[in-house]
Design an enzyme around this catalytic site. Structure first.
Site, PDB file in Angstrom:
ATOM      1  N   SER A  14      41.830  43.164  42.918  1.00 46.90           N
ATOM      2  CA  SER A  14      40.421  43.574  42.768  1.00 46.90           C
ATOM      3  C   SER A  14      39.929  44.488  43.895  1.00 46.90           C
ATOM      4  O   SER A  14      40.204  44.264  45.074  1.00 46.90           O
ATOM      5  CB  SER A  14      39.525  42.340  42.713  1.00 46.90           C
ATOM      6  OG  SER A  14      38.173  42.776  42.706  1.00 46.90           O
ATOM      7  N   LYS A  65      35.476  37.016  30.348  1.00 50.72           N
ATOM      8  CA  LYS A  65      34.194  37.660  30.054  1.00 50.72           C
ATOM      9  C   LYS A  65      33.500  37.096  28.803  1.00 50.72           C
ATOM     10  O   LYS A  65      32.281  37.088  28.730  1.00 50.72           O
ATOM     11  CB  LYS A  65      34.380  39.171  29.880  1.00 50.72           C
ATOM     12  CG  LYS A  65      34.621  39.932  31.180  1.00 50.72           C
ATOM     13  CD  LYS A  65      34.667  41.424  30.904  1.00 50.72           C
ATOM     14  CE  LYS A  65      34.856  42.227  32.160  1.00 50.72           C
ATOM     15  NZ  LYS A  65      34.793  43.682  31.925  1.00 50.72           N
ATOM     16  N   ASP A 100      28.713  46.452  32.824  1.00 53.32           N
ATOM     17  CA  ASP A 100      29.582  47.576  32.433  1.00 53.32           C
ATOM     18  C   ASP A 100      28.770  48.619  31.656  1.00 53.32           C
ATOM     19  O   ASP A 100      28.977  49.818  31.821  1.00 53.32           O
ATOM     20  CB  ASP A 100      30.742  47.095  31.554  1.00 53.32           C
ATOM     21  CG  ASP A 100      31.817  46.382  32.356  1.00 53.32           C
ATOM     22  OD1 ASP A 100      31.937  46.655  33.565  1.00 53.32           O
ATOM     23  OD2 ASP A 100      32.537  45.555  31.765  1.00 53.32           O
ATOM     24  N   ALA A 124      37.186  50.459  20.853  1.00 55.27           N
ATOM     25  CA  ALA A 124      36.252  49.442  20.366  1.00 55.27           C
ATOM     26  C   ALA A 124      36.609  48.069  20.925  1.00 55.27           C
ATOM     27  O   ALA A 124      36.332  47.043  20.314  1.00 55.27           O
ATOM     28  CB  ALA A 124      36.249  49.430  18.836  1.00 55.27           C
ATOM     29  N   TYR A 211      40.465  54.240  35.469  1.00 55.80           N
ATOM     30  CA  TYR A 211      40.302  54.672  36.860  1.00 55.80           C
ATOM     31  C   TYR A 211      41.610  54.635  37.656  1.00 55.80           C
ATOM     32  O   TYR A 211      41.624  54.910  38.852  1.00 55.80           O
ATOM     33  CB  TYR A 211      39.198  53.889  37.572  1.00 55.80           C
ATOM     34  CG  TYR A 211      39.358  52.392  37.515  1.00 55.80           C
ATOM     35  CD1 TYR A 211      40.146  51.716  38.439  1.00 55.80           C
ATOM     36  CD2 TYR A 211      38.718  51.654  36.532  1.00 55.80           C
ATOM     37  CE1 TYR A 211      40.299  50.349  38.385  1.00 55.80           C
ATOM     38  CE2 TYR A 211      38.861  50.277  36.461  1.00 55.80           C
ATOM     39  CZ  TYR A 211      39.655  49.633  37.389  1.00 55.80           C
ATOM     40  OH  TYR A 211      39.801  48.276  37.317  1.00 55.80           O
ATOM     41  N   GLY A 232      36.473  57.310  36.152  1.00 53.51           N
ATOM     42  CA  GLY A 232      36.208  55.892  35.899  1.00 53.51           C
ATOM     43  C   GLY A 232      35.774  55.114  37.124  1.00 53.51           C
ATOM     44  O   GLY A 232      35.176  54.036  36.994  1.00 53.51           O
TER      45      GLY A 232
END
Ligand code: NAP
Length: 265
Positions: A14, A65, A100, A124, A211, A232
């Site tokens: 992270s 999430k 986001d 999607a 990214y 990104g």
């Protein structure tokens, strides 16, 4: 001291700790940002544990999430997206947000991209859902294109004024579009792109959610076509900035957090 953090599995890679801690340091806040790696089926339990321990805020990443939705009081946008990436523990119950969506919007705004007209969202999945809802809420007409067309159609049914398409339609969809956002993982491998280069033009702004690498093939093609490009890391930065500001109540030192993020990418 205030304690913020991230739950995910895995979280070792992270970039959030250096980015957030640079923000605390710049503002002189007595705060730390810590990563936690609960078992893959323990997202909701982790939220309860964090509340019990008095943790002030958590970011949430894969695979939690969706799972944590039941453990929080979701804000309306997070509920519509069906995913939470930021939890605020300052109220009576933990509140779940999806930053986001706002991250993509603020990344475009930072580059003076006008948030009006038509946007093509490629993908999607989780990022595609967040970006499609975020741009629609800004008043854009959203066209969702996805490899599995049925998923694009299903998302378009939920997003106001959106339409669903397969990837074959991209040249037609892009011809008069103002914004393109790549929300697929295509671009992480060298020289791959989800969008034919000759479908790009100088009247479009292109945000790539990918990214790693920072400068994807899509962004190279977009720059060659004369388009505005947004990498990104800007979206990653602003989803973090949005969480930072929600938790601390302060304006985030965006430049410093951006520098730290890019140094660690
Ligand atoms: P996800 O939920 O797994 O969705 C993946 C999407 O990519 C789906 O639409 C999938 O289409 C499409 N896809 C995968 N392989 C493909 C291929 N070979 N050709 C065409 N389409 C393909 O993933 P996600 O969470 O949305 O993440 C997508 C990307 O966004 C990742 O690179 C992630 O790192 C990035 N991301 C960036 C940020 C940021 O802040 N910058 C935030 C979130 C995500 P199907 O439905 O047909 O499988």
């Amino acid at each position: 001291m205030d304690v913020y953090g991230l739950i995910g599995n895995p979280v070792g890679h992270s970039l959030s700790p250096p980015m957030h801690e640079a923000g605390y340091e710049t503002l002189g806040l007595d705060a730390r940002y810590v990563t936690f790696e609960p078992a893959a089926d323990a997202g909701a339990e982790a939220i309860e544990a964090a509340e019990t321990l008095g943790i002030d805020g958590l970011n949430v990443t894969i695979p939690f999430k969706q799972d944590v939705l039941d453990a929080v009081d979701p804000a309306p946008l997070a509920e519509r997206i069906g995913a939470v990436n930021t939890v605020d523990f300052s109220g009576d119950t933990p509140t779940g947000y999806n930053t986001d969506a706002v991250g993509a919007v603020r990344a475009l705004a930072h580059h003076d991209v006008s948030l009006s007209g038509t946007a093509v969202v490629v993908g999607a999945g989780g990022a595609g859902r967040a970006v499609a809802f975020g741009l629609a809420d800004e008043g854009l007409s959203v066209r969702v294109a996805n490899r599995t067309e049925s998923k694009a159609d299903a998302l378009a049914d939920e997003v106001p004024a959106a339409t669903g398409h397969g990837l074959d339609s991209l040249p037609d969809l892009l011809a008069d579009a103002d914004i393109l956002v790549n929300c697929t993982s295509v671009g992480m491998e060298e020289d791959e792109t989800p969008v034919p280069a000759d479908a790009l033009h100088s009247d479009i702004a292109v945000l790539d959610a990918v990214y790693t690498p920072i400068e994807t093939r899509l962004l190279q093609d977009a720059a060659a076509a004369g388009a505005t490009t947004v990498d990104g890391a800007w979206m990653l930065l602003y989803q973090g900035v949005e969480a930072f500001e929600r938790w601390t109540g302060e304006d985030a030192p965006v430049d410093r957090m951006n520098d730290q993020l890019r140094e660690h990418l």
